[in-house]
Motif scaffolding. Structure first.
Motif: not given
Lengths: 303, 316
Positions: A119-126
């Motif tokens: 779920v966190l990958t929906m909000y954070f991008h490298a």
């Protein structure tokens, strides 16, 4: 507000009339550019430059399309687009559903942890540059797999499918377990078929996304012509035609299509590619719109 | 909304990890662990790349041989007038898109809601959803055609006598943000109405009946029943969008932007692409990317906190 007339009959009629006219205008504004593009794509290239093509071609021809398909580049790009769309949709759906099933099992100890990680990958991008170096490090530059591997799972779809799986009666899974079926077998033989409606919807959205993207070609495969996609070719034609400033550039310089396309102006080529690139979308559209309701429910699904 | 009730009962059933449990759940672990590794590699591992922004990164050297430069690139960034422009463009275009898309979607949803003929309503909806599924390439192609000197916009305006000669819309700095905003509306307005129409259909019809008995007219019903009915949807969407403020988009600006409007068309994403991939200034571009991510995360957490404060659902 006090009414001047009898309880708003006239006013109501006026409102409905204006509303209908507005809606018709909206439809015209939405559809006109397509119809116009379609007309241009079937119109004689030199004739188009004179202007004045609206709803129907003036001098009908198939030359624009012939020009596209006679140059091997665009045919190849078309097949790459199809291949990436089909492959990534199948893999994406299968893997996402499998993970969604595992995460739907309430007894699974890592359920919470893995769900949060996704779920966190929906909000954070490298960010662009670090990801570019990652792809480079993994040897995915100028590699067909770069179209498939980075988009195997979307957290959003994962949550949607998991939510759907939870609506399947637990007793079905229990009884399968009683009969000695393992988790993977339950997934393949029970869950996957039962999830067909939601999977069909997500498959269509994934396919549309895969078909429409050009950025990964641009970033990772731009130096390898064999891996070019249709959207990327369209983008190149557009970009060379418009980058120099407004509509000034209708010359044939920097055209991505082959020599065969030289006799045809970029404007006609662009129109024809636009049609080719949107036909598959228009084709799946009737299937898509049946499932909009699902797309709407997902907006409210969160962890 | 849908997921919440089922969450409640899940929280209670906390499991304890023992070897026995792991053995029993072997298959579930096999099904999920490889994908966990996958997402860590593809979504989390690149975050180490942020370190590049504190170095003078040279691709040829190994990690330990890179030169550390502290905040040099960030200092460069904030003194760079181009970056200032880029930041302004990103934020302004975001806000314009936000306002345009909210106003148009709510307006259209209100009007669609008033159509009583189901067939007509369905037709309008199906047609207005269509552009959502087209790629930005196709949409920008259409926009460029429509706005060209021979395009339909110039032609209509000239026939109406509003213009004496065609305007080169895409070469004028002052029109660029507006063009981007309107293009977004054209592409997404129909699609954006879906969620509002859903919220409207959830409004209790009794409210309208009661209003009818009280003699309310159409506008009063819209104002006092329909709009309050979609308020919570609106607030959730607004808060979510604030978290996206640094994402003004990339494709349309990249494709429609040209040398003449570059001061107004570049967004942060284009900036990163141009300096990083284009010029090979990896550390500098990464610094811009890190700045964007940090601001985005801050905005998201802020929005989340505000959502909690005003008693709406949280978004994370």
């Amino acid at each position: 507000m006090k009414k001047l007339f009898r309880p708003g009959k006239f006013e109501s009629l006026m409102f409905n009339g204006f509303n209908a006219v507005f809606m018709i205008l909206l439809m015209v504004v939405t559809l006109y550019p397509f119809i116009n593009t379609l007309a241009v794509s079937f119109n004689e290239s030199q004739d188009t430059l004179r202007g004045g093509i609206y709803l129907l071609p003036r001098a009908f021809t198939l030359k624009n399309y012939v020009a596209i398909f006679s140059g091997g580049t665009l045919v190849n790009a078309f097949f790459i687009s199809v291949a990436r769309t089909v492959l990534s949709t199948i893999l994406n759906i299968f893997l996402t559903a499998m993970l969604a099933y595992a995460l739907s099992r309430t007894e699974y100890v890592f359920r919470k942890f893995i769900t949060t990680v996704f779920v966190l990958t929906m909000y954070f991008h490298a960010g662009l540059i670090p990801v570019f170096f990652l792809m480079k490090g993994l040897g995915l530059i100028n590699n067909f797999m770069v179209y498939i591997i980075p988009t195997l799972i979307s957290a959003f779809n994962l949550i949607v499918i998991r939510t759907y799986i939870r609506t399947i009666p637990e007793s079905m899974i229990e009884s399968a377990k009683m009969d000695g079926a393992g988790e993977f077998r339950i997934f393949i033989q029970i869950i996957f078929p039962l999830c067909r409606p939601v999977l069909a919807t997500i498959a269509l959205f994934v396919a549309v996304g895969a078909w429409n993207t050009w950025f990964d070609t641009f970033l990772y495969c731009s130096s390898k012509q064999e891996l070019s996609t249709l959207q990327y070719e369209l983008m190149r034609i557009l970009y060379t035609a418009y980058a120099q400033g407004g509509s000034a550039a209708l010359g044939s310089g920097g055209l991505a299509a082959d020599q065969a396309a030289r006799m045809v102006s970029p404007m006609s080529i662009q129109a024809a590619i636009t049609i080719i690139a949107s036909v598959p979308i228009l084709f799946v559209y009737p299937f898509l719109q049946k499932h909009f309701v699902v797309g709407l429910n997902v907006g409210s699904v969160k962890e | 909304m849908a997921g919440f009730s089922s969450n409640q009962k899940l929280i209670k059933s906390r499991n304890i990890i023992t070897l026995d449990v792991l053995k029993k759940q072997k298959q579930l672990i096999f099904m999920s662990a490889p994908l966990l590794v996958y997402i860590i590699i593809f979504a989390y591992a690149p975050m180490w790349g942020w370190i590049m922004s504190f170095q003078d990164y040279k691709p040829a050297k190994s990690f330990f041989d890179q030169q550390w430069v502290g905040f040099k690139h960030f200092e460069f960034l904030f003194t760079d007038p181009v970056f200032f422009n880029v930041l302004r463009n990103t934020i302004c275009m975001s806000i314009i898109n936000l306002v345009f898309s909210f106003v148009s979607a709510i307006g259209l949803a209100l009007l669609l809601n008033e159509i009583k003929n189901i067939f007509f309503k369905r037709t309008v909806q199906i047609i207005s959803y269509l552009p959502h599924f087209l790629s930005w390439i196709i949409v920008t192609g259409i926009v460029a055609n429509v706005l060209s000197t021979q395009g339909i916009i110039n032609e209509v305006l000239m026939k109406m006598g509003l213009l004496t000669e065609p305007v080169t819309w895409l070469s004028e700095e002052k029109y660029f943000w507006g063009i981007v905003g309107v293009s977004h509306v054209w592409k997404e307005v129909g699609w954006n109405t879906i969620i509002y129409l859903a919220a409207m259909s959830a409004i209790d019809p009794c409210l309208y009946e009661a209003a009818n008995i009280d003699g309310a007219n159409r506008y009063q019903k819209m104002w006092h029943i329909t709009l309050p009915g979609i308020k919570s949807t609106f607030i959730i969407l607004l808060i979510m969008n604030i978290g996206w403020l640094m994402n003004a988009g990339f494709e349309i600006q990249y494709l429609l932007g040209n040398g003449l409007v570059i001061d107004y068309s570049q967004t942060i994403d284009i900036f990163v692409l141009k300096y990083g991939i284009g010029m090979g200034r990896f550390s500098f571009a990464t610094a811009a990317g890190v700045f964007k991510s940090v601001v985005s995360i801050t905005l998201l957490l802020l929005a989340n906190a505000v959502a909690k404060r005003v008693g709406e659902e949280r978004i994370i």
